[in-house]
Design an enzyme around this catalytic site. Structure first.
Site, PDB file in Angstrom:
ATOM      1  CG  ASN A   9      -1.982   1.208   0.967  1.00 54.43           C
ATOM      2  OD1 ASN A   9      -1.723   2.292  -0.012  1.00 54.43           O
ATOM      3  ND2 ASN A   9      -2.581   1.562   2.537  1.00 54.43           N
ATOM      4  CD1 TRP A  10       3.246   1.018  -3.268  1.00 53.38           C
ATOM      5  CD2 TRP A  10       3.868   2.733  -4.824  1.00 53.38           C
ATOM      6  NE1 TRP A  10       4.005   0.421  -3.948  1.00 53.38           N
ATOM      7  CE2 TRP A  10       4.073   1.407  -5.081  1.00 53.38           C
ATOM      8  CE3 TRP A  10       3.551   4.158  -5.281  1.00 53.38           C
ATOM      9  CZ2 TRP A  10       4.716   0.986  -6.710  1.00 53.38           C
ATOM     10  CZ3 TRP A  10       3.942   3.152  -7.026  1.00 53.38           C
ATOM     11  CH2 TRP A  10       4.484   1.880  -7.338  1.00 53.38           C
ATOM     12  CE  LYS A  11       0.110   3.255   4.456  1.00 60.52           C
ATOM     13  NZ  LYS A  11      -0.042   3.703   6.484  1.00 60.52           N
ATOM     14  CG  HIS A  95      -5.652   1.676   5.177  1.00 61.96           C
ATOM     15  ND1 HIS A  95      -4.761   2.995   5.910  1.00 61.96           N
ATOM     16  CD2 HIS A  95      -4.780   1.037   5.265  1.00 61.96           C
ATOM     17  CE1 HIS A  95      -4.514   2.542   6.736  1.00 61.96           C
ATOM     18  NE2 HIS A  95      -3.389   1.341   5.242  1.00 61.96           N
ATOM     19  CD  GLU A  97      -3.158   5.780   6.795  1.00 64.18           C
ATOM     20  OE1 GLU A  97      -3.706   5.314   5.217  1.00 64.18           O
ATOM     21  OE2 GLU A  97      -2.079   4.850   7.857  1.00 64.18           O
ATOM     22  CD  GLU A 167      -3.167  -2.807   7.379  1.00 66.04           C
ATOM     23  OE1 GLU A 167      -1.889  -3.206   7.200  1.00 66.04           O
ATOM     24  OE2 GLU A 167      -3.701  -1.348   7.355  1.00 66.04           O
ATOM     25  N   GLY A 173       2.511   2.376  10.689  1.00 65.15           N
ATOM     26  CA  GLY A 173       3.439   3.888  10.545  1.00 65.15           C
ATOM     27  C   GLY A 173       4.099   3.730  12.304  1.00 65.15           C
ATOM     28  CB  SER A 212       5.381  -1.159  11.643  1.00 66.00           C
ATOM     29  OG  SER A 212       4.923  -0.149  11.748  1.00 66.00           O
ATOM     30  N   GLY A 233       2.977  -1.408   4.463  1.00 65.05           N
ATOM     31  CA  GLY A 233       3.012   0.166   3.689  1.00 65.05           C
ATOM     32  C   GLY A 233       4.051   0.501   3.572  1.00 65.05           C
ATOM     33  N   GLY A 234       4.587   1.369   5.376  1.00 70.88           N
ATOM     34  CA  GLY A 234       6.499   2.055   4.885  1.00 70.88           C
ATOM     35  C   GLY A 234       7.045   1.379   4.404  1.00 70.88           C
TER      36      GLY A 234
END
Ligand code: PEP
Length: 253
Positions: A9-11, A95, A97, A167, A173, A212, A233-234
């Site tokens: 997930n590149w966000k 998600h 977010e 998640e 993150g 993470s 993610g990251g």
């Protein structure tokens, strides 16, 4: 045997140059792997670019969200049909977010899940508790509430071939990863709740962990009985990290 599933997930990150550099490094590394499913989920505006950079590789294309409505007068929306047209096979739904920052309710998430399914997209449904909810001992009831909304709207058969992502919000993150045991416990709980509706669907559905995940902790997480891969993610923005996470998923556990 469930095939492991890893999605990046590149966000809201990337630009054309960075995407090209990332995919140029990633594609050969992922092409060398077998026995896993991998997906990359860039922002909408880069779907077409990423699709062509992926070329004929096995890595699939996913979106990070979709509009609950079909094509029409919904300014700013991106429909499931458009995602299909752009080459997506997968879409992240619910998600944390989106839930926390864009006000997405359980019902809206369930509607998006239904629309994704109805248009032939594989939804990656995210569920998970906040730190306050974990500390107050309500992890299971929160995750169950999020799950039941989709079950009630779509039925258990809609979970066939779908992917669930556990998640914990406190791990996204933040650099704080759930321990393999903490994650396994919630994954087993989710599977048991689905089994209450249909044991076969529950046994086959992939439940991946997100929060993470990095190359350094992926193998221990993926070794747990009910952890079928990761939503990353990251670390999905760093070719060598994402490739190493996919390699960990491809190992026999
Ligand atoms: C995510 O974006 O879904 C996620 C899990 O992020 P991170 O891996 O950076 O915690």
């Amino acid at each position: 045997m469930r095939v492991k599933f890893v999605a990046g997930n590149w966000k809201m990150n990337g630009d054309r140059a960075a995407n090209e550099a990332l995919l140029t490094a990633l594609v050969p590394a992922l092409s060398a792997l077998s026995g896993i499913e991998s997906v990359v989920c860039p922002p909408f505006v880069y779907l077409q670019q990423v699709k062509s950079l992926l070329g004929g590789t096995k890595t699939a294309l996913g979106a990070q969200d979709l509009c609950q409505f079909g094509n029409g007068a919904y300014t700013g929306g991106v429909s499931a049909a458009m995602l299909r047209d752009a080459g997506c096979s997968h879409v992240i739904v619910g998600h944390s977010e989106r839930r926390a920052l864009f006000g997405e309710t359980d019902d809206l998430v369930a509607e998006k899940f239904a629309v994704a399914r109805g248009n032939g997209l594989v939804p990656v449904l995210c569920v998970g508790e906040t730190l306050a909810e974990r500390e107050s001992g309500t992890t299971e009831s929160v995750v169950d509430r999020q799950l039941q909304a989709v079950l009630q709207r779509c039925g258990i058969s809609a979970f066939r071939g779908a992917v669930l992502a556990y998640e914990p919000v406190w791990a996204i993150g933040t650099g704080k990863t759930a321990t393999p045991e903490q994650a396994q416990a919630v994954h087993a709980f989710i599977r048991s709740r689905l089994a209450g509706a249909d044991a076969k669907v529950a046994a086959e559905v992939r439940i991946v962990y997100g929060g993470s995940v990095k190359a350094a902790n992926a193998a221990q997480l993926f070794a747990m009985a009910d952890i079928d891969g990761g939503l990353i993610g990251g670390a999905a923005l760093v070719a060598e990290e994402f490739a190493a996470i996919c390699r960990a998923a491809a190992q026999k556990h």
